[in-house]
Scaffold this motif. Sequence first.
Motif, short mmCIF file in Angstrom:
data_model
loop_
_atom_site.label_atom_id
_atom_site.label_comp_id
_atom_site.label_asym_id
_atom_site.label_seq_id
_atom_site.Cartn_x
_atom_site.Cartn_y
_atom_site.Cartn_z
N ASN A 133 35.61 33.58 41.46
CA ASN A 133 34.57 34.58 41.36
C ASN A 133 34.06 34.55 39.91
O ASN A 133 34.49 33.71 39.12
CB ASN A 133 35.08 35.97 41.76
CG ASN A 133 36.25 36.45 40.91
OD1 ASN A 133 36.59 35.84 39.90
ND2 ASN A 133 36.88 37.54 41.32
N THR A 187 34.57 36.45 37.41
CA THR A 187 35.62 36.72 36.42
C THR A 187 36.51 35.50 36.22
O THR A 187 36.85 35.13 35.08
CB THR A 187 36.49 37.91 36.86
OG1 THR A 187 35.65 39.07 37.03
CG2 THR A 187 37.56 38.22 35.82
N ALA A 188 36.89 34.84 37.31
CA ALA A 188 37.73 33.65 37.21
C ALA A 188 37.02 32.54 36.45
O ALA A 188 37.62 31.83 35.64
CB ALA A 188 38.12 33.17 38.60
N TRP A 192 41.32 29.09 36.25
CA TRP A 192 41.61 30.37 36.90
C TRP A 192 40.86 30.40 38.22
O TRP A 192 39.72 29.93 38.30
CB TRP A 192 41.14 31.54 36.03
CG TRP A 192 42.04 31.84 34.87
CD1 TRP A 192 42.09 31.16 33.69
CD2 TRP A 192 43.00 32.90 34.78
NE1 TRP A 192 43.03 31.72 32.86
CE2 TRP A 192 43.60 32.80 33.50
CE3 TRP A 192 43.40 33.91 35.65
CZ2 TRP A 192 44.59 33.68 33.08
CZ3 TRP A 192 44.38 34.79 35.21
CH2 TRP A 192 44.97 34.68 33.96
N PHE A 212 40.35 32.59 42.28
CA PHE A 212 40.51 33.85 43.02
C PHE A 212 41.15 33.52 44.36
O PHE A 212 40.66 32.70 45.13
CB PHE A 212 39.15 34.53 43.25
CG PHE A 212 39.28 35.87 43.93
CD1 PHE A 212 39.57 37.01 43.20
CD2 PHE A 212 39.12 35.99 45.30
CE1 PHE A 212 39.71 38.24 43.82
CE2 PHE A 212 39.25 37.21 45.94
CZ PHE A 212 39.54 38.35 45.19
N SER A 213 42.29 34.14 44.61
CA SER A 213 43.01 33.91 45.86
C SER A 213 42.39 34.74 46.97
O SER A 213 42.40 35.98 46.91
CB SER A 213 44.49 34.28 45.69
OG SER A 213 45.14 34.26 46.95
N ARG A 214 41.85 34.08 47.97
CA ARG A 214 41.27 34.80 49.11
C ARG A 214 42.35 35.48 49.94
O ARG A 214 42.10 36.51 50.58
CB ARG A 214 40.46 33.84 49.98
CG ARG A 214 39.24 33.24 49.28
CD ARG A 214 38.54 32.22 50.16
NE ARG A 214 39.42 31.08 50.42
CZ ARG A 214 39.15 30.12 51.30
NH1 ARG A 214 38.02 30.17 52.02
NH2 ARG A 214 39.98 29.11 51.48
N ARG A 243 45.46 36.62 48.72
CA ARG A 243 46.06 37.75 48.00
C ARG A 243 45.03 38.68 47.39
O ARG A 243 45.39 39.76 46.89
CB ARG A 243 46.99 37.21 46.90
CG ARG A 243 48.12 36.34 47.40
CD ARG A 243 49.16 36.07 46.32
NE ARG A 243 48.56 35.53 45.10
CZ ARG A 243 48.39 34.23 44.88
NH1 ARG A 243 48.74 33.35 45.79
NH2 ARG A 243 47.85 33.81 43.75
N GLN A 244 43.76 38.23 47.38
CA GLN A 244 42.68 39.04 46.82
C GLN A 244 42.94 39.40 45.35
O GLN A 244 42.82 40.54 44.93
CB GLN A 244 42.46 40.32 47.64
CG GLN A 244 41.87 40.07 49.02
CD GLN A 244 40.43 39.55 48.95
OE1 GLN A 244 39.53 40.23 48.47
NE2 GLN A 244 40.23 38.35 49.46
N THR A 245 43.32 38.34 44.60
CA THR A 245 43.60 38.56 43.18
C THR A 245 43.34 37.29 42.39
O THR A 245 43.32 36.18 42.96
CB THR A 245 45.07 39.00 42.99
OG1 THR A 245 45.28 39.35 41.63
CG2 THR A 245 46.03 37.89 43.38
N LEU A 246 43.17 37.42 41.09
CA LEU A 246 43.00 36.26 40.21
C LEU A 246 44.34 35.57 40.01
O LEU A 246 45.40 36.22 40.03
CB LEU A 246 42.46 36.69 38.85
CG LEU A 246 41.03 37.22 38.78
CD1 LEU A 246 40.73 37.69 37.35
CD2 LEU A 246 40.03 36.16 39.18
N TRP A 247 44.30 34.26 39.81
CA TRP A 247 45.52 33.54 39.45
C TRP A 247 45.20 32.36 38.54
O TRP A 247 44.14 31.74 38.65
CB TRP A 247 46.31 33.09 40.68
CG TRP A 247 45.60 32.11 41.59
CD1 TRP A 247 44.60 32.40 42.47
CD2 TRP A 247 45.85 30.71 41.71
NE1 TRP A 247 44.20 31.27 43.14
CE2 TRP A 247 44.96 30.21 42.70
CE3 TRP A 247 46.74 29.82 41.11
CZ2 TRP A 247 44.93 28.86 43.08
CZ3 TRP A 247 46.71 28.48 41.48
CH2 TRP A 247 45.82 28.03 42.46
#
Length: 215
Positions: free
Chosen positions: A37, A39-40, A51, A53-55, A57-61
Amino acid sequence: MNVDVEIEQLTFDEKGLIPAIVQDAENAKVLTIAYMNETALLKTMQTGETWFFSRKRQTLWNKGETSGNKQKVKKITYDCDADALLVQVKPVGPACHTGAESCFYQTLYEAGQVPSDIIPILTSRIKERRNNPVEGTYTSYLFREGIDKILKKIGEEASEVIIGAKNTDKQEVTWEIADLTYHTLVLMELLDVSVSDIKAELYERHIKKAGKQDE
């Protein structure tokens, strides 16, 4: 990296995501595909590491944050429709969670011909055997024995190329040059000499120099 760039020209999907194809900057091998996204993407440019975005887990990694298998970003480009990214990286360890160098290691279809990128494929496999030795494999054995064993094999294969050439035996020469090439690639990996280094040297000697002589 310079983050003073406009990313408004990129087309994110309805969920605010854009696919990112991650490629080895040295040998052009596709390592994985993930999603970013905004931010990533910004964090990738700011930190110089990938970086996503995990679809699920709905979080950045951050790739390699826990495993150490990071990806150092060299260049990011986007396609003609501005809806996909190509992220060229220097990988520090395997890209796949299985331990494979690339997530794309399972063949669904391959035409009956030798792939044009056989040298990058072979160098990648040699590198993998050095970093993750497999008992019983010849390449791992060579690295375990060290430089003297590798140099001995190169000497033997070079001699066999000469013998095959003296015999004017095309098939024999083909076999022996293939063996010599393989062992040379093993030595290159041991001494951290890349195929790109060899290409650059050949270009300087035979193409760039010849071009100047023609001027």
